[in-house]
Design a protein around this motif. Structure first.
Motif: not given
Length: 251
Positions: A197-202
Motif C-alpha cells: 500500500f505504502d509503495v503504490n501510494a507513494g
C-alpha cells in the motif's frame, strides 16, 4: 481449493511455484469459481519464514494460509536451490504484484483495500485509478481499529461483494487478522501484501529496482527505517540461514 499448486518447502513453509502471470490467472480462477471459501495468499519473505520456524504461535496463526508466495529474492533463491525449476517460479514482490494485477487482472473483478493510514489509503486509490481507470473498487477501510470494530469491518467487506481483499496491515497483524476472520469472509481471495500500500501510494519509497534481483531490498529498507527494522533483519536473517542449514542437513 480448486486450483492445485506445486510447492517447495523452505524450512517449514510450503512456498508455491508461481509467477506474476500465473498467480494472477490462478487468483482470478479461484474468484470466479464460487467455491464459498476464501483463498488466503501470503506474500512471504525471509522474516515470515524465520518467524514460522522460531515462533510456534505464529506458525499456528499462519497454518490457515493456502498459498505462501515468495516476495523475497533470497527466499526465491532458496526455493531454486531446493529444487524449484527455472521458469516455474520467480520472485513475486507484493508491491509489484499489486501494480501488475491492477494492470492485467480480469477487469470484472472487484476489489476491497484494507489497511494503512487513511492518508495512505486515499492516495493509493487515486494512484490505482490512474493506472487503471476502469478498476472496480468495491470499498476500503484504513488499518486503525479496535478489536470491537472487527465484526463491522467484516460485514462491510462482505456487503461490498468484493472478489479480492487486499490486506496491508503489516506482519504479523495481517496474518493474524486473516486467520481470525477467514471463515467469516465472503471474498474470493484475501491477499496479505504488507508494504504494498505504502509503495503504490507513494507514501514510502521502495528500494531501487536493481537491488531486488541482488537480494538487497531488505538492506535498503533497513537503512530507511533502522529503528523499526534493525531487529527484524539482524535476528530473523540469522534464524533463516541457521534453520535452512539445519533443515537441509536433516534431509
Amino acid at each position: 481449493m480448486s486450483v492445485e499448486q506445486k510447492s517447495i518447502t523452505v524450512i517449514n513453509t510450503p512456498c508455491v511455484l508461481t509467477t506474476h502471470a500465473k498467480l494472477t490467472q490462478d487468483i482470478t480462477e479461484v474468484c470466479q469459481s464460487s467455491t464459498g471459501s476464501t483463498l488466503s495468499v501470503d506474500f512471504t519473505n525471509v522474516h515470515i519464514v524465520a518467524m514460522r520456524s522460531e515462533d510456534s504461535d505464529f506458525e499456528s496463526t499462519t497454518s490457515s494460509v493456502d498459498w505462501f508466495v515468495s516476495d523475497s529474492q533470497v527466499l526465491t533463491w532458496a526455493i531454486s536451490w531446493l529444487g524449484g525449476k527455472k521458469g516455474q517460479h520467480e520472485r513475486v514482490y507484493g508491491p509489484d504484484f499489486l501494480d501488475y494485477f491492477v494492470r492485467n487482472g480480469d477487469p470484472m473483478l472487484t476489489h476491497y483495500f484494507f489497511g494503512a493510514s487513511q492518508e495512505c489509503l486515499d492516495k493509493l486509490l487515486i494512484e490505482l485509478k490512474k493506472i487503471n481507470p476502469e478498476l472496480k473498487i468495491a470499498g476500503s477501510r484504513n488499518g486503525y481499529f479496535k478489536d470491537a470494530d472487527n465484526p463491522r469491518i467484516v460485514d462491510d467487506i462482505n456487503e461490498s461483494n468484493a472478489d479480492v481483499l487486499w490486506v496491508g496491515l503489516g506482519t504479523p497483524k495481517q496474518q493474524a487478522w486473516i486467520n481470525q476472520h477467514k471463515g467469516q469472509l465472503k471474498v474470493g481471495a484475501a491477499l496479505a501484501v504488507g508494504f504494498a500500500f505504502d509503495v503504490n501510494a507513494g507514501t514510502k519509497t521502495d528500494a531501487p529496482k536493481f537491488l531486488g534481483p541482488l537480494g538487497l531490498t531488505w538492506l535498503y529498507r533497513l537503512a530507511a527505517e533502522p529503528r523499526r527494522l534493525w531487529h527484524r533483519y539482524t535476528h530473523y536473517n540469522w534464524v533463516f540461514i541457521r534453520d535452512l542449514y539445519r533443515s537441509v542437513n536433516k534431509a
